[in-house]
Design a protein around this motif. Structure first.
Motif, mmCIF file in Angstrom:
data_model
loop_
_atom_site.group_PDB
_atom_site.id
_atom_site.type_symbol
_atom_site.label_atom_id
_atom_site.label_comp_id
_atom_site.label_asym_id
_atom_site.label_seq_id
_atom_site.Cartn_x
_atom_site.Cartn_y
_atom_site.Cartn_z
ATOM 1 N N ALA A 51 28.281 41.834 45.473
ATOM 2 C CA ALA A 51 29.397 41.946 46.419
ATOM 3 C C ALA A 51 29.057 41.303 47.750
ATOM 4 O O ALA A 51 27.885 41.229 48.142
ATOM 5 C CB ALA A 51 29.756 43.413 46.631
ATOM 6 N N TYR A 95 31.667 36.798 42.690
ATOM 7 C CA TYR A 95 31.294 38.173 43.033
ATOM 8 C C TYR A 95 32.214 39.169 42.333
ATOM 9 O O TYR A 95 33.351 38.844 41.981
ATOM 10 C CB TYR A 95 31.333 38.373 44.550
ATOM 11 C CG TYR A 95 30.285 37.561 45.268
ATOM 12 C CD1 TYR A 95 29.026 38.088 45.544
ATOM 13 C CD2 TYR A 95 30.542 36.241 45.653
ATOM 14 C CE1 TYR A 95 28.059 37.336 46.190
ATOM 15 C CE2 TYR A 95 29.575 35.477 46.287
ATOM 16 C CZ TYR A 95 28.340 36.038 46.552
ATOM 17 O OH TYR A 95 27.377 35.281 47.181
ATOM 18 N N PHE A 97 33.172 42.117 43.775
ATOM 19 C CA PHE A 97 34.123 42.577 44.789
ATOM 20 C C PHE A 97 33.638 42.133 46.155
ATOM 21 O O PHE A 97 32.487 41.703 46.321
ATOM 22 C CB PHE A 97 34.324 44.099 44.741
ATOM 23 C CG PHE A 97 33.163 44.937 45.235
ATOM 24 C CD1 PHE A 97 33.034 45.290 46.572
ATOM 25 C CD2 PHE A 97 32.199 45.411 44.343
ATOM 26 C CE1 PHE A 97 31.983 46.069 47.019
ATOM 27 C CE2 PHE A 97 31.143 46.194 44.772
ATOM 28 C CZ PHE A 97 31.030 46.530 46.120
ATOM 29 N N SER A 294 38.546 44.308 44.722
ATOM 30 C CA SER A 294 37.851 44.106 43.458
ATOM 31 C C SER A 294 38.402 42.900 42.705
ATOM 32 O O SER A 294 39.611 42.673 42.664
ATOM 33 C CB SER A 294 37.977 45.360 42.584
ATOM 34 O OG SER A 294 37.518 45.109 41.272
ATOM 35 N N GLY A 299 33.950 45.890 39.617
ATOM 36 C CA GLY A 299 34.372 46.155 40.988
ATOM 37 C C GLY A 299 35.370 47.291 41.059
ATOM 38 O O GLY A 299 35.333 48.119 41.979
#
Length: 373
Positions: A51, A95, A97, A294, A299
């Motif tokens: 993240a 990623y 989130f 997310s 996420g």
């Protein structure tokens, strides 16, 4: 004389006398570890979640938060970055989130993810505040731009009239009885990178009227009025809180733009309340409500834990955040918790709110004020 007697000891009995006590201790400890889940922890499947974080990364870097998430089977890999840089990161989709700090970055991220998996969660909020020292707050009271919010002899919170405060930028602290010869200004992080720095732009803008600009031209004109007040602070830093809370904080910034949760967490760590450090709340406040946005099912799971897990929500309050429910309602646990620790509840949400422009117009203001591009 009696003949000597020879005692024969059964070796099996000797072995049991030596072996049984430590075995009992081992079994007891094993049962405790199994019940608590510690013995199985290393053998659990742990999902690593990547993240991007802005200023609220301190929550996920907290050791207790890490342990709680690990017990739920998750490890969050933190990549720190400023909110605006986060929203523009080329590999954003790699990623699970992101966790920017303000609405400009939030909206930019969502627009980039249009048509893709995107689920926002709002677990807590924290106001943007101006942190200073008691003698400087009292100087602002003498200058009639601040009033004590608390009724005690040593108030921790003050209300600040931003319109009047900006008029003091041509004055020096020595004009109000202090030995400090510096100008009366607030210092913030770079508004091009940090949301708290951008919020100072919004605070100063209220000195020129309550209505946010509705066109690009009006946004640019307002930004040009605000720019001298931001330029006056000199070289901007990334985060003012570390400089403010060190023992020599007065030499770095006598008024620093930070987040309320940083101050509350600092006070809760002290053996006794630090009455020398106080907060200034603009009469029109701004609450930073970061969104955990997310991009993946992993996420989503972290977002759901942030909203539902009682241990995570309790820890958020212990770290100074105001918790939020699914419908955006404010929890009552914040005030009761800090009151139980001897800290008065701050005036968050008691005043009006800064009306920031639409995301694209506010971003244009930041470009002009900070010369971001």
């Amino acid at each position: 004389m009696r003949e000597p007697e020879f005692k024969v000891v059964d070796p099996r009995r000797r072995f049991l006398l030596w072996f049984v006590p430590p075995l009992a201790v081992f079994v007891t400890g094993l049962v405790v570890l199994l019940v608590s889940g510690h013995i199985t922890g290393p053998f659990r499947s742990v999902t690593v979640v990547r993240a991007l974080f802005a200023s609220k990364r301190d929550f996920f870097q907290d050791e207790q938060v890490k342990r709680i998430l690990m017990a739920r089977g998750y490890q969050v890999h933190v990549t720190p970055i400023g909110s605006r840089d986060l929203a523009d990161k080329p590999d954003l989709d790699s990623y699970h989130f992101v966790f920017p700090s303000g609405h400009v970055a939030n909206e930019h991220v969502k627009s980039r993810r249009a048509g893709k998996h995107v689920v926002p969660y709002r677990p807590f909020f924290t106001p943007v505040v101006l942190a200073t020292f008691r003698e400087h707050a009292e100087a602002l009271v003498r200058a009639r731009v601040a009033t004590a919010h608390d009724q005690g002899a040593q108030p921790l919170y003050y209300n600040l009239d931003m319109a009047e405060f900006t008029k003091l930028s041509a004055w020096r602290w020595s004009d109000y009885g202090l030995s400090n010869g510096n100008r009366v200004i607030a210092q913030s992080p770079d508004p091009c990178k940090a949301y708290s720095g951008a919020t100072l732009v919004g605070f100063v803008a209220t000195a020129f009227g309550d209505d946010p600009p509705q066109t690009v031209e009006a946004a640019e004109e307002l930004a040009r009025k605000v720019k001298p007040f931001v330029d006056a602070q000199g070289q901007a830093g990334e985060d003012m809180a570390p400089k403010y809370f060190v023992p020599e904080g007065r030499t770095h910034a006598v008024i620093a733009v930070i987040y309320e949760h940083q101050y509350i967490a600092y006070q809760l760590r002290q053996k006794s309340i630090d009455t020398e450090r106080v907060l200034l709340y603009p009469t029109k406040q701004h609450q930073s409500t970061p969104e955990l946005i997310s991009f993946t099912p992993e996420g989503d799971r972290i977002g759901e834990l942030m909203m539902n897990d009682p241990d995570l929500r309790r820890r958020a309050v212990e770290l100074g955040f105001h918790s939020l429910g699914w419908n955006g309602e404010t929890g009552n646990d914040f005030g009761s918790y800090i009151a139980g620790r001897g800290l008065p509840e701050p005036p968050a949400g008691e005043a009006g709110r800064v009306q920031l422009p639409k995301a694209e117009l506010f971003e244009r203001m930041l470009d002009v004020v900070g010369e971001c591009k």
